[in-house]
Design a protein around this motif. Structure first.
Motif, PDB file in Angstrom:
ATOM      1  N   GLY A 112       0.806  -1.218   0.000  1.00 34.85           N
ATOM      2  CA  GLY A 112       0.000   0.000   0.000  1.00 34.85           C
ATOM      3  C   GLY A 112       0.836   1.263   0.000  1.00 34.85           C
ATOM      4  N   LYS A 113       0.369   2.248   0.754  1.00 33.25           N
ATOM      5  CA  LYS A 113       1.023   3.553   0.771  1.00 33.25           C
ATOM      6  C   LYS A 113       2.381   3.521   1.459  1.00 33.25           C
ATOM      7  CE  LYS A 113      -3.397   6.045   0.817  1.00 33.25           C
ATOM      8  NZ  LYS A 113      -4.275   6.973   1.575  1.00 33.25           N
ATOM      9  N   SER A 114       2.636   2.489   2.278  1.00 31.82           N
ATOM     10  CA  SER A 114       3.900   2.420   3.016  1.00 31.82           C
ATOM     11  C   SER A 114       5.048   1.913   2.168  1.00 31.82           C
ATOM     12  CB  SER A 114       3.734   1.504   4.241  1.00 31.82           C
ATOM     13  OG  SER A 114       2.718   1.964   5.096  1.00 31.82           O
ATOM     14  N   ALA A 115       4.744   1.324   0.995  1.00 30.26           N
ATOM     15  CA  ALA A 115       5.790   0.657   0.219  1.00 30.26           C
ATOM     16  C   ALA A 115       6.930   1.598  -0.134  1.00 30.26           C
ATOM     17  CB  ALA A 115       5.179   0.042  -1.036  1.00 30.26           C
ATOM     18  N   ASP A 116       6.600   2.785  -0.644  1.00 29.76           N
ATOM     19  CA  ASP A 116       7.654   3.702  -1.082  1.00 29.76           C
ATOM     20  C   ASP A 116       8.452   4.260   0.086  1.00 29.76           C
ATOM     21  OD1 ASP A 116       6.875   3.322  -3.678  1.00 29.76           O
ATOM     22  OD2 ASP A 116       5.587   5.102  -3.752  1.00 29.76           O
ATOM     23  N   THR A 117       7.795   4.424   1.240  1.00 33.29           N
ATOM     24  CA  THR A 117       8.487   5.014   2.387  1.00 33.29           C
ATOM     25  C   THR A 117       9.377   4.014   3.107  1.00 33.29           C
ATOM     26  OG1 THR A 117       6.613   4.535   3.840  1.00 33.29           O
ATOM     27  CG2 THR A 117       6.622   6.671   2.732  1.00 33.29           C
ATOM     28  N   ASN A 118       9.284   2.730   2.781  1.00 31.77           N
ATOM     29  CA  ASN A 118      10.085   1.719   3.464  1.00 31.77           C
ATOM     30  C   ASN A 118      11.107   1.055   2.542  1.00 31.77           C
ATOM     31  OD1 ASN A 118       9.009   1.555   6.286  1.00 31.77           O
ATOM     32  ND2 ASN A 118       7.099   1.195   5.184  1.00 31.77           N
ATOM     33  N   GLU A 119      11.476   1.750   1.468  1.00 33.76           N
ATOM     34  CA  GLU A 119      12.476   1.201   0.560  1.00 33.76           C
ATOM     35  C   GLU A 119      13.816   0.996   1.262  1.00 33.76           C
ATOM     36  OE1 GLU A 119      12.698  -0.039  -2.620  1.00 33.76           O
ATOM     37  OE2 GLU A 119      10.543  -0.140  -2.314  1.00 33.76           O
ATOM     38  N   ASP A 120      14.170   1.876   2.218  1.00 37.68           N
ATOM     39  CA  ASP A 120      15.419   1.706   2.944  1.00 37.68           C
ATOM     40  C   ASP A 120      15.424   0.412   3.742  1.00 37.68           C
ATOM     41  OD1 ASP A 120      16.506   3.994   1.943  1.00 37.68           O
ATOM     42  OD2 ASP A 120      16.243   5.199   3.749  1.00 37.68           O
ATOM     43  N   LEU A 121      14.275   0.085   4.357  1.00 39.66           N
ATOM     44  CA  LEU A 121      14.182  -1.154   5.124  1.00 39.66           C
ATOM     45  C   LEU A 121      14.284  -2.361   4.208  1.00 39.66           C
ATOM     46  CD1 LEU A 121      13.762  -2.677   7.733  1.00 39.66           C
ATOM     47  CD2 LEU A 121      11.291  -2.367   7.472  1.00 39.66           C
ATOM     48  N   ARG A 122      13.634  -2.290   3.066  1.00 38.78           N
ATOM     49  CA  ARG A 122      13.746  -3.397   2.123  1.00 38.78           C
ATOM     50  C   ARG A 122      15.192  -3.535   1.644  1.00 38.78           C
ATOM     51  NH1 ARG A 122       9.807  -4.607  -2.897  1.00 38.78           N
ATOM     52  NH2 ARG A 122       9.797  -2.346  -3.082  1.00 38.78           N
ATOM     53  N   GLY A 123      15.861  -2.414   1.405  1.00 37.43           N
ATOM     54  CA  GLY A 123      17.268  -2.469   1.015  1.00 37.43           C
ATOM     55  C   GLY A 123      18.136  -3.095   2.087  1.00 37.43           C
ATOM     56  N   LEU A 124      17.846  -2.775   3.347  1.00 31.75           N
ATOM     57  CA  LEU A 124      18.602  -3.369   4.452  1.00 31.75           C
ATOM     58  C   LEU A 124      18.393  -4.878   4.473  1.00 31.75           C
ATOM     59  CD1 LEU A 124      18.751  -2.086   8.118  1.00 31.75           C
ATOM     60  CD2 LEU A 124      18.331  -4.479   7.642  1.00 31.75           C
ATOM     61  N   LEU A 125      17.146  -5.321   4.335  1.00 35.81           N
ATOM     62  CA  LEU A 125      16.862  -6.749   4.386  1.00 35.81           C
ATOM     63  C   LEU A 125      17.471  -7.483   3.197  1.00 35.81           C
ATOM     64  CD1 LEU A 125      13.156  -6.561   5.565  1.00 35.81           C
ATOM     65  CD2 LEU A 125      15.092  -7.405   6.898  1.00 35.81           C
ATOM     66  N   ASN A 126      17.498  -6.840   2.034  1.00 33.51           N
ATOM     67  CA  ASN A 126      18.123  -7.469   0.871  1.00 33.51           C
ATOM     68  C   ASN A 126      19.635  -7.550   1.030  1.00 33.51           C
ATOM     69  OD1 ASN A 126      15.623  -7.736  -0.318  1.00 33.51           O
ATOM     70  ND2 ASN A 126      15.833  -5.939  -1.619  1.00 33.51           N
ATOM     71  N   ALA A 127      20.250  -6.446   1.428  1.00 37.43           N
ATOM     72  CA  ALA A 127      21.702  -6.416   1.564  1.00 37.43           C
ATOM     73  C   ALA A 127      22.167  -7.307   2.700  1.00 37.43           C
ATOM     74  CB  ALA A 127      22.171  -4.979   1.794  1.00 37.43           C
ATOM     75  N   GLY A 128      21.377  -7.379   3.784  1.00 34.67           N
ATOM     76  CA  GLY A 128      21.786  -8.129   4.954  1.00 34.67           C
ATOM     77  C   GLY A 128      21.750  -9.622   4.800  1.00 34.67           C
ATOM     78  N   HIS A 129      21.342 -10.111   3.645  1.00 36.55           N
ATOM     79  CA  HIS A 129      21.366 -11.553   3.394  1.00 36.55           C
ATOM     80  C   HIS A 129      22.795 -12.059   3.225  1.00 36.55           C
ATOM     81  CE1 HIS A 129      21.011 -15.084   0.580  1.00 36.55           C
ATOM     82  NE2 HIS A 129      20.158 -15.433   1.503  1.00 36.55           N
ATOM     83  N   GLN A 130      23.715 -11.180   2.884  1.00 34.50           N
ATOM     84  CA  GLN A 130      25.094 -11.585   2.605  1.00 34.50           C
ATOM     85  C   GLN A 130      26.056 -10.729   3.402  1.00 34.50           C
ATOM     86  OE1 GLN A 130      25.916 -11.764  -1.563  1.00 34.50           O
ATOM     87  NE2 GLN A 130      28.102 -12.145  -1.325  1.00 34.50           N
TER      88      GLN A 130
END
Length: 419
Positions: A112-130
């Motif tokens: 929803g509306k939160s998707a764009d505002t939480n891109e940093d969190l998604r980036g953290l979760l993606n990067a933190g896999h490795q």
């Protein structure tokens, strides 16, 4: 000084499993085993090169996802649970021995509306896999570059699918609402969590002294690429435990990755490759007009919705271009000549991006590999909060079940032996 007696890792995992099915009905034995191994792996995070995510998703409310996250929180290493913590706060919570990040109501974070505002969190979760994927920030106060570590195991619970980039790095558990007759014990944080924490302490006491050995572990993986990166810590824990757990890990990865493949939405271009393969049938070449006629004529395909006239030759050429597939002037057996496509031009793309067409449907879609849904007890004796040797919990157990030629599992027979 008396040497430390070796811990019975298989018995500890069995106790964790028994505790898990006491409070939660999971969709299969393999999903249960995967969650057990994921929880155990959190206690050895410094040993891993990759930090697998655990995605707990459900189609509706009241499917047990939050209860499962409660049990994960009580048994994992140093849990850090949040619903709406700032990304900056999470960055600063991660160090060389990171906490286990737990995100509840993740659908409200990424949808929803939160998707764009939480891109940093998604980036953290993606990067933190490795490992070695820090986030770089400029410290205006200290006037220096700040390197923020991102490596940490994380569990996310929510309704519906998580972003593809997260699920691609995750062990995905698809929860379902309990059926009549499927019962679990109520979970009370104040009453039940201290007992579950004793299991967490046993996991830590077993795995922490062996971090060096776990770091060097290279288990043989039945999957490749990112799936292998994600499952390797779970396989390392299973092999370190011994007993039936290596077989359980292999069964779990077979079933859960098959479910992920079936549940994955096929991209439009891969769908086009599949439909072109079906449209060609035995033909070695087709005029573009004939190919379009067959594609647009499928009422269940998306091609008739591509425009007023359905999929056009121009749009077809654009979608196929990145695969190196192009139309050509073709002379057909009847002597006519027209723009069209040769079957040979598709062979490489079909082999690389599509399921093999000569396999039966039950192999490519994996429905036969899905485990039967058993009750919350799964044939295991009731758990009383203790950790006992493996042979006492399951006398003579050498595997979860027998994998038959049909690809389905035979449930383990309940034991009536005293424990």
């Amino acid at each position: 000084m008396t040497p430390r007696p070796p811990a019975d890792g298989a018995a500890i995992l069995d106790a964790l499993r028994a505790a898990l099915v006491r409070y939660v009905v999971l969709p299969s034995l393999q999903a249960t085993d995967a969650v057990v191994l994921w929880i155990a792996a959190t206690h050895a995070q410094p040993a891993w090169a990759h930090a697998p995510r655990l995605v707990i998703r459900a189609p509706e409310k009241r499917c047990g996802k939050s209860r499962l996250l409660d049990v994960v929180e009580a048994t994992c290493h140093n849990p850090l649970i949040t619903v709406n913590a700032s990304t900056a706060a999470i960055y600063r919570s991660i160090d060389d021995d990171p906490p286990t990040l737990l995100v509840d109501e993740a659908d409200t974070v990424f949808g929803g509306k939160s998707a764009d505002t939480n891109e940093d969190l998604r980036g953290l979760l993606n990067a933190g896999h490795q490992r070695n994927r820090p986030a770089l920030r400029w410290d205006n106060v200290g006037r220096q570059l700040e390197r923020c570590p991102t490596f940490a195991m994380a569990a996310l619970a929510g309704i519906g699918a998580m972003p593809d980039t997260i699920e691609d790095r995750a062990v995905v558990i698809r929860m379902r609402r309990r059926m009549p007759g499927e019962t679990v014990s109520p979970y009370r944080h104040r009453r039940d969590r201290p007992t579950l924490r004793t299991i967490a302490e046993s996991l830590s006491a077993w795995l922490r002294p062996d971090l060096a050995a776990l770091e060097q572990a290279e288990p043989a993986m039945p999957v490749e690429d990112r799936a292998a990166d994600t499952w390797e810590p779970l396989f390392a824990v299973a092999e370190h435990a011994g007993g039936p757990w290596p077989d359980r890990a292999r069964r779990a990865v077979d079933v859960l990755t098959a479910e992920a493949d079936e549940g994955e939405e096929t991209s439009l271009r891969v769908r086009l490759l599949l439909d072109c393969r079906r449209a060609f049938g035995p033909d070695t070449e087709l005029p573009t007009a004939r190919l379009l006629q067959r594609l647009n004529g499928d009422p269940e395909a998306p091609w008739a919705e591509q425009g007023p006239a359905g999929l056009t030759g121009r749009r077809l050429a654009v979608l196929l271009r990145d695969y190196g597939i192009r139309s050509a002037n073709i002379r057909f057996p009847d002597g006519s000549q027209a723009k069209g496509y040769e079957r040979a031009a598709f062979i490489d793309a079909w082999a690389r991006y599509c399921p093999p067409e000569d396999l039966p449907a039950d192999v490519t879609s994996h429905p036969s590999q899905a485990s039967p849904r058993w009750s919350g007890r799964d044939g295991y004796p009731p758990w009383d909060g203790s950790i006992r040797p493996t042979t006492a919990i399951r006398p003579g157990l050498t595997s979860v079940g027998t994998l038959g030629t049909s690809g389905t599992d035979t449930p383990p027979a309940p034991t009536t032996a005293p424990v």
